[in-house]
Scaffold this active site. Sequence first.
Site, PDB file in Angstrom:
ATOM      1  N   ARG A  26       0.816  -1.207   0.000  1.00  0.00           N
ATOM      2  CA  ARG A  26       0.000   0.000   0.000  1.00  0.00           C
ATOM      3  C   ARG A  26       0.851   1.259   0.000  1.00  0.00           C
ATOM      4  NH1 ARG A  26      -5.351  -1.234  -0.949  1.00  0.00           N
ATOM      5  NH2 ARG A  26      -5.609   0.970  -0.483  1.00  0.00           N
ATOM      6  N   VAL A  27       0.347   2.254  -0.698  1.00  0.00           N
ATOM      7  CA  VAL A  27       1.006   3.555  -0.681  1.00  0.00           C
ATOM      8  C   VAL A  27       0.114   4.592  -0.001  1.00  0.00           C
ATOM      9  CG1 VAL A  27       2.419   3.155  -2.722  1.00  0.00           C
ATOM     10  CG2 VAL A  27       0.106   4.067  -2.993  1.00  0.00           C
ATOM     11  N   ASP A  28      -1.012   4.131   0.571  1.00  0.00           N
ATOM     12  CA  ASP A  28      -1.897   5.065   1.270  1.00  0.00           C
ATOM     13  C   ASP A  28      -1.898   4.721   2.762  1.00  0.00           C
ATOM     14  OD1 ASP A  28      -3.204   2.671   1.256  1.00  0.00           O
ATOM     15  OD2 ASP A  28      -4.941   3.363   0.110  1.00  0.00           O
ATOM     16  N   ASP A  29      -2.841   5.266   3.492  1.00  0.00           N
ATOM     17  CA  ASP A  29      -2.840   5.056   4.941  1.00  0.00           C
ATOM     18  C   ASP A  29      -3.583   3.785   5.323  1.00  0.00           C
ATOM     19  OD1 ASP A  29      -1.330   7.297   5.446  1.00  0.00           O
ATOM     20  OD2 ASP A  29      -3.087   8.602   5.360  1.00  0.00           O
TER      21      ASP A  29
END
Length: 694
Positions: A560-563
């Site tokens: 993942r590159v998000d929260d």
Amino acid sequence: MATELASPPAAAVEVYPPPERVQKGAAVTSMEQYREMYERSLKDPEGFWGELMERFHWRKKWDSGENFHKWNFDTSKGPIHCSWFNGAETSMCYNCLDLAVQAGNGDRICYIWEGNDPGQERNVTYKQMLDMVCQIGSYLRSQGVGKGDEVAIYMPMIPELPATMLACSRIGAIFSVVFAGFSAESLAGRLSDPYPKVLFTCSAVRRGPKPIMLKKIVNDALNILAEQDAGDKVYELPPPDARNELLVPHVVVFDHEAATGIKREDLPDGWVEGRDVWWQDVILGQPTECDVTWCEAEHPLFKLYTSGSTGKPKGVVHTTAGFMCMAATTCQFVFDLKPEDIFWCTADIGWITGHTYVAFGPLLNGCTQILFEGIPTFPHDGRCLLPCLPSSREQVTVFYTAPTAIRTLMARGDSHVTRFKRTSIRILGTVGEPINPEAWRWYHDIVGNGEAAVVDTWWQTETGAHMITPLPGATPTKAGAATFPFFGVEPALLDFQGNEIQGVGEGYLVMKRPWPALARTLAGDHPRYEQTYFGHYKGYYFTGDGARRDEDGYYWISGRVDDVINVSGHRLGTAEVENALVGHHLCAEAAVVPLDHPVKGQCIYAFVTLMEGMDYPPDELVRKQLVEQVRKAIGPIATPDVIHWAPSLPKTRSGKIMRRVLRKIASNKLGDLGDTSTLADPSVIDVLVSLRGK
Ligand code: PRX
């Protein structure tokens, strides 16, 4: 919003050709064949998918030509939408069960259920499943539940769970399964948009030696909703004599005493007459025939909540025909499932993997499945591994699990595996999180004895089915690579500016066009759907993952590159855990980041600021209470591994928490904090570092 890209594992040079015994008889047997089919799936979706879908029953065929499939991925051109098989009418349930029975396979075992305690077994044939499904469907109809109505399900891994889902699809009701490991608060948060007419649950369940009082959790969840002034007051109890006319919502409780030993009288109080009924009282007497409600292709099949980067879980909505199409075809091509196969997917049905690959996909291919209610470590380590099962289950041919489970088994030593026969295994699947090459090789060499194909399948709740995956008889694999797109899937990698990266490179993983099983919306919140998946890069579906494409065109997913944190293959939003922590009266603020974990892939690392006047570090009891708070608010899967005391958090001048810095502190990369010049107060870092491990 996308932040930074993590570094993917280094490319492994070794290439594993498809094992000969897997190739023989596989649906796709060479890369040439794969490429040809793939090209066609993009150029001629109607021809490609239409031919594959001929084997199912369509009450009404889809429209040919332009109306077959419509879509828009660009918000500047109007609302985001996509639709497939327009004009068609079908039934998921009919295609899963009636077709098998009509073909003379009613006596084939659909589910081999194995309970929490070894020795607890139950075989359910396709015909028995159909009978049970019809009884549930008949009951639901008798309660006024019909097409488009919502039904919630909070049940453990017993055959009644997929049967209830199938029954809903039979009558066109939209089901929403909530993982039975979620807490009352989490369950309550998933019972809206809108409120269900009926909620199915179970008296209690045992996870290992531990009893879990599911009915009590349901009571608590309904009380939370009632206290929240649920608007239309769905859960308010009507006077008993008005019950039948009002068709009030019921809680149908499966009595699980036979397996758990937990009797009705042992359950905590909270039985509400008029609201609660026993499954055994209301379902078993129902007729075993129930007409099918045919549904339009785009009729919603189910809603499933998943974590996003904000605190509120998202109700991902999947539709009938598109989801069915890919549940069936991914099983056909990726798992190479045939009616003679015994398939075991270890995922709980409460997650998307269990929806697509326990409740539906394998049934659409007529095979036999293992339905395992227990946990891998009870009553001994490695129970979840197929060889530990009774002899009938040694015949498992296709096994599907998460890297966490593989790493857990790996840590316990090869002998747990090698002392058992594993010759029946043809395909070994993995899903949910990036698999490290070492675990991949162990899975291949030891579990598969070097003779099974490993398929690392990348996909998401929103994608409905496999998206990037090897085909076992065709794709030469590399340890740790998800390899190539499935049919109809067109991925791309974007750089920070949103430009497509050609050839070798690393970037944000996006999709350039819709595929049949793409979720169509988020329950009650289409704007959030548009913003989350299509608001980042115009014209693309944004996955939230980073990936790398190597010199041979293989995709390697980095995560993942998000929260969003991926704990043991389970998605958790950082904001959800933070909200849970600040729910404790001593917690003023919290910031949660992922930390790499040798078994779980990632674990939860929480920075916590306490209320004014508290000392750091505080009494050990505070840590325990905070951990308990999260378990209560979300469930045990969200248990923080580390609480790091933070008198203040590193923030920019505009007040934004610099999570990038927190991630570095968590992973002890103190020499690599990056640019901290925009911090409002740089001294915060030294204080945080001094409290590491305290
Ligand atoms: O980060 C990716 C990871 O799991 C996320 C999706 O989570 P969820 O919707 O809960 O579905 C899990 C089961 C399909 C993805 O965004 N993920 C899933 N499969 C893989 C993976 N990461 C790497 N490799 C995979 N095979």
